[in-house]
Scaffold this active site. Structure first.
Site, PDB file in Angstrom:
ATOM      1  N   ARG A   1      -1.099  -8.936  13.107  1.00  0.00           N
ATOM      2  CA  ARG A   1      -1.600  -7.883  12.195  1.00  0.00           C
ATOM      3  C   ARG A   1      -2.380  -8.509  11.049  1.00  0.00           C
ATOM      4  NH1 ARG A   1       3.902  -5.328  10.856  1.00  0.00           N
ATOM      5  NH2 ARG A   1       2.806  -4.103   9.302  1.00  0.00           N
TER       6      ARG A   1
ATOM      7  N   LYS B   1       0.828  -1.216   0.000  1.00  0.00           N
ATOM      8  CA  LYS B   1       0.000   0.000   0.000  1.00  0.00           C
ATOM      9  C   LYS B   1       0.862   1.266   0.000  1.00  0.00           C
ATOM     10  CE  LYS B   1      -2.147  -1.061   3.878  1.00  0.00           C
ATOM     11  NZ  LYS B   1      -1.532  -2.370   4.190  1.00  0.00           N
TER      12      LYS B   1
ATOM     13  N   ARG C   1     -10.080   1.289   7.941  1.00  0.00           N
ATOM     14  CA  ARG C   1      -9.671  -0.060   8.302  1.00  0.00           C
ATOM     15  C   ARG C   1     -10.778  -0.796   9.041  1.00  0.00           C
ATOM     16  NH1 ARG C   1      -3.827   0.619   8.381  1.00  0.00           N
ATOM     17  NH2 ARG C   1      -2.813  -1.338   8.898  1.00  0.00           N
TER      18      ARG C   1
ATOM     19  N   ARG D   1      10.750  -0.801  12.646  1.00  0.00           N
ATOM     20  CA  ARG D   1       9.338  -0.714  13.037  1.00  0.00           C
ATOM     21  C   ARG D   1       9.072  -1.699  14.167  1.00  0.00           C
ATOM     22  NH1 ARG D   1       4.981   0.020   8.194  1.00  0.00           N
ATOM     23  NH2 ARG D   1       3.746  -1.147   9.714  1.00  0.00           N
TER      24      ARG D   1
ATOM     25  N   ARG E   1      11.704  -6.471   5.310  1.00  0.00           N
ATOM     26  CA  ARG E   1      11.757  -5.058   5.697  1.00  0.00           C
ATOM     27  C   ARG E   1      12.264  -4.902   7.131  1.00  0.00           C
ATOM     28  NH1 ARG E   1       6.193  -1.948   5.616  1.00  0.00           N
ATOM     29  NH2 ARG E   1       5.872  -3.369   7.355  1.00  0.00           N
TER      30      ARG E   1
HETATM   31  P1  AP5 Z   1       4.717  -1.594   1.940  1.00  0.00           P
HETATM   32  O1  AP5 Z   1       4.531  -0.761   0.736  1.00  0.00           O
HETATM   33  O2  AP5 Z   1       5.256  -0.967   3.158  1.00  0.00           O
HETATM   34  O3  AP5 Z   1       3.340  -2.362   2.294  1.00  0.00           O
HETATM   35  P2  AP5 Z   1       2.129  -1.873   3.177  1.00  0.00           P
HETATM   36  O4  AP5 Z   1       0.928  -2.581   2.682  1.00  0.00           O
HETATM   37  O5  AP5 Z   1       2.095  -0.386   3.243  1.00  0.00           O
HETATM   38  O6  AP5 Z   1       2.602  -2.505   4.557  1.00  0.00           O
HETATM   39  P3  AP5 Z   1       2.524  -1.962   6.021  1.00  0.00           P
HETATM   40  O7  AP5 Z   1       3.248  -2.994   6.836  1.00  0.00           O
HETATM   41  O8  AP5 Z   1       3.014  -0.559   6.143  1.00  0.00           O
HETATM   42  O9  AP5 Z   1       0.990  -2.043   6.248  1.00  0.00           O
HETATM   43  P4  AP5 Z   1       0.161  -1.953   7.536  1.00  0.00           P
HETATM   44  O10 AP5 Z   1      -1.208  -1.846   7.030  1.00  0.00           O
HETATM   45  O11 AP5 Z   1       0.393  -3.039   8.515  1.00  0.00           O
HETATM   46  O12 AP5 Z   1       0.803  -0.689   8.273  1.00  0.00           O
HETATM   47  P5  AP5 Z   1       0.305   0.766   8.580  1.00  0.00           P
HETATM   48  O13 AP5 Z   1       1.496   1.603   8.598  1.00  0.00           O
HETATM   49  O14 AP5 Z   1      -0.842   1.164   7.745  1.00  0.00           O
HETATM   50  O15 AP5 Z   1       5.614  -2.848   1.522  1.00  0.00           O
HETATM   51  C1  AP5 Z   1       6.043  -3.793   2.475  1.00  0.00           C
HETATM   52  C2  AP5 Z   1       7.430  -4.327   2.044  1.00  0.00           C
HETATM   53  O16 AP5 Z   1       7.287  -5.032   0.823  1.00  0.00           O
HETATM   54  C3  AP5 Z   1       8.448  -3.208   1.779  1.00  0.00           C
HETATM   55  O17 AP5 Z   1       9.708  -3.659   2.166  1.00  0.00           O
HETATM   56  C4  AP5 Z   1       8.383  -3.012   0.245  1.00  0.00           C
HETATM   57  O18 AP5 Z   1       9.589  -2.548  -0.276  1.00  0.00           O
HETATM   58  C5  AP5 Z   1       8.068  -4.424  -0.222  1.00  0.00           C
HETATM   59  N1  AP5 Z   1       7.233  -4.466  -1.430  1.00  0.00           N
HETATM   60  C6  AP5 Z   1       6.186  -3.647  -1.739  1.00  0.00           C
HETATM   61  N2  AP5 Z   1       5.645  -4.002  -2.917  1.00  0.00           N
HETATM   62  C7  AP5 Z   1       6.340  -5.085  -3.355  1.00  0.00           C
HETATM   63  C8  AP5 Z   1       6.238  -5.915  -4.511  1.00  0.00           C
HETATM   64  N3  AP5 Z   1       5.309  -5.708  -5.444  1.00  0.00           N
HETATM   65  N4  AP5 Z   1       7.090  -6.952  -4.625  1.00  0.00           N
HETATM   66  C9  AP5 Z   1       8.053  -7.178  -3.665  1.00  0.00           C
HETATM   67  N5  AP5 Z   1       8.208  -6.410  -2.548  1.00  0.00           N
HETATM   68  C10 AP5 Z   1       7.347  -5.387  -2.397  1.00  0.00           C
HETATM   69  O19 AP5 Z   1      -0.270   0.571  10.066  1.00  0.00           O
HETATM   70  C11 AP5 Z   1       0.566   0.263  11.146  1.00  0.00           C
HETATM   71  C12 AP5 Z   1      -0.238   0.245  12.426  1.00  0.00           C
HETATM   72  O20 AP5 Z   1      -0.790   1.552  12.674  1.00  0.00           O
HETATM   73  C13 AP5 Z   1      -1.447  -0.687  12.466  1.00  0.00           C
HETATM   74  O21 AP5 Z   1      -1.117  -2.008  12.830  1.00  0.00           O
HETATM   75  C14 AP5 Z   1      -2.325  -0.009  13.516  1.00  0.00           C
HETATM   76  O22 AP5 Z   1      -1.851  -0.261  14.802  1.00  0.00           O
HETATM   77  C15 AP5 Z   1      -2.104   1.462  13.225  1.00  0.00           C
HETATM   78  N6  AP5 Z   1      -3.057   2.001  12.249  1.00  0.00           N
HETATM   79  C16 AP5 Z   1      -2.757   2.546  11.039  1.00  0.00           C
HETATM   80  N7  AP5 Z   1      -3.867   2.948  10.414  1.00  0.00           N
HETATM   81  C17 AP5 Z   1      -4.900   2.643  11.236  1.00  0.00           C
HETATM   82  C18 AP5 Z   1      -6.303   2.803  11.127  1.00  0.00           C
HETATM   83  N8  AP5 Z   1      -6.870   3.352  10.046  1.00  0.00           N
HETATM   84  N9  AP5 Z   1      -7.069   2.371  12.149  1.00  0.00           N
HETATM   85  C19 AP5 Z   1      -6.532   1.824  13.281  1.00  0.00           C
HETATM   86  N10 AP5 Z   1      -5.192   1.654  13.425  1.00  0.00           N
HETATM   87  C20 AP5 Z   1      -4.378   2.057  12.418  1.00  0.00           C
END
Ligand code: AP5
Length: 199
Positions: free
Chosen positions: A145, A14, A89, A134, A128
């Site tokens: 997660r 994402k 979410r 993180r 990662r």
């Molecule tokens: P990346 O692009 O970082 O993937 P992502 O889907 O953004 O992964 P996240 O781990 O950031 O998602 P998340 O939803 O858990 O975290 P968030 O920060 O939103 O890619 C991941 C890896 O893969 C990278 O190394 C990248 O280089 C690699 N990659 C990408 N595309 C690739 C491809 N095509 N092929 C190969 N490799 C690839 O949330 C974190 C925390 O915040 C949550 O757990 C929660 O506690 C809180 N939070 C955030 N938003 C909310 C909300 N709306 N409501 C409640 N809590 C929330």
């Protein structure tokens, strides 16, 4: 105005794709995860409140998220559009977003659902973890997660399917290939208001 929601399990890409979409279509990138991590880094009162949830891999309560997102979105009302990354979410968050935008007659146009197999998600996040620093990129927390995603976030697929906004993107491909698929869906929408349901 063009408003996109990008949606998918942790590690599906994402954040990676949102940055590229924001550049390509000049959209404001709003990532709730980045926003919360920034608050933690600055040790603000919001940061202190949310740290315990993030560290455990749990969702931060809706009320905190909605307030923070509203603040960010209000600061960028002049933007030609938004890409919402990691928000909504939960169904409550989705309803609040519709309500918030509805007040200004602004719709969500497209919801991109990035689909990636669980084994690959795990591999990407563990990869990662080597340099991300993180607190939630740890084996046990990653499993949690993914489980929380299935339980609380996955139901949003039906919510947006009913609104005929959902585009399923096969995310099991290199970054550039996934981005091409996304651009195809977005460009088709921009040129003829048609939702491509699967790419
Ligand atoms: P990346 O692009 O970082 O993937 P992502 O889907 O953004 O992964 P996240 O781990 O950031 O998602 P998340 O939803 O858990 O975290 P968030 O920060 O939103 O890619 C991941 C890896 O893969 C990278 O190394 C990248 O280089 C690699 N990659 C990408 N595309 C690739 C491809 N095509 N092929 C190969 N490799 C690839 O949330 C974190 C925390 O915040 C949550 O757990 C929660 O506690 C809180 N939070 C955030 N938003 C909310 C909300 N709306 N409501 C409640 N809590 C929330």
């Amino acid at each position: 105005m063009l408003n996109i929601v990008i949606f998918g399990p942790p590690g599906s890409g994402k954040g990676t794709q949102s940055k590229k979409i924001a550049d390509e279509y000049q959209l404001m990138h709003l990532s709730t995860g980045d926003l919360l991590r920034e608050e933690i880094k600055k040790n603000t009162s919001v940061g202190k409140q949310v740290k315990k949830y993030i560290d455990k891999g749990e969702l931060v309560p809706d009320a905190i998220i909605i307030k923070e997102l509203y603040k960010q979105a209000s600061d960028h009302v002049d933007s030609p559009g938004f890409i919402f990354d990691g928000f909504p979410r939960t169904i409550v968050q989705a309803e609040m977003l519709d309500k918030m935008l509805g007040k200004h007659n602004i719709p969500i146009n497209i919801v991109l659902n990035i689909e990636v197999e669980e084994e690959e998600l795990f591999k990407r996040m563990m990869g990662r973890a080597e340099d991300s620093n993180r607190s939630d990129d740890k084996e046990e927390i990653i499993h949690k997660r993914i489980d929380i995603y299935k339980d609380q976030t996955y139901p949003l697929i039906n919510y947006y399917k009913k609104q005929d906004k959902l585009v399923n993107i096969n995310g099991m491909a290199p970054v550039e290939k996934v981005f091409e698929k996304i651009c195809h869906a977005v460009d088709t929408y921009k040129s003829c208001k048609k939702i491509v349901h699967s790419v």
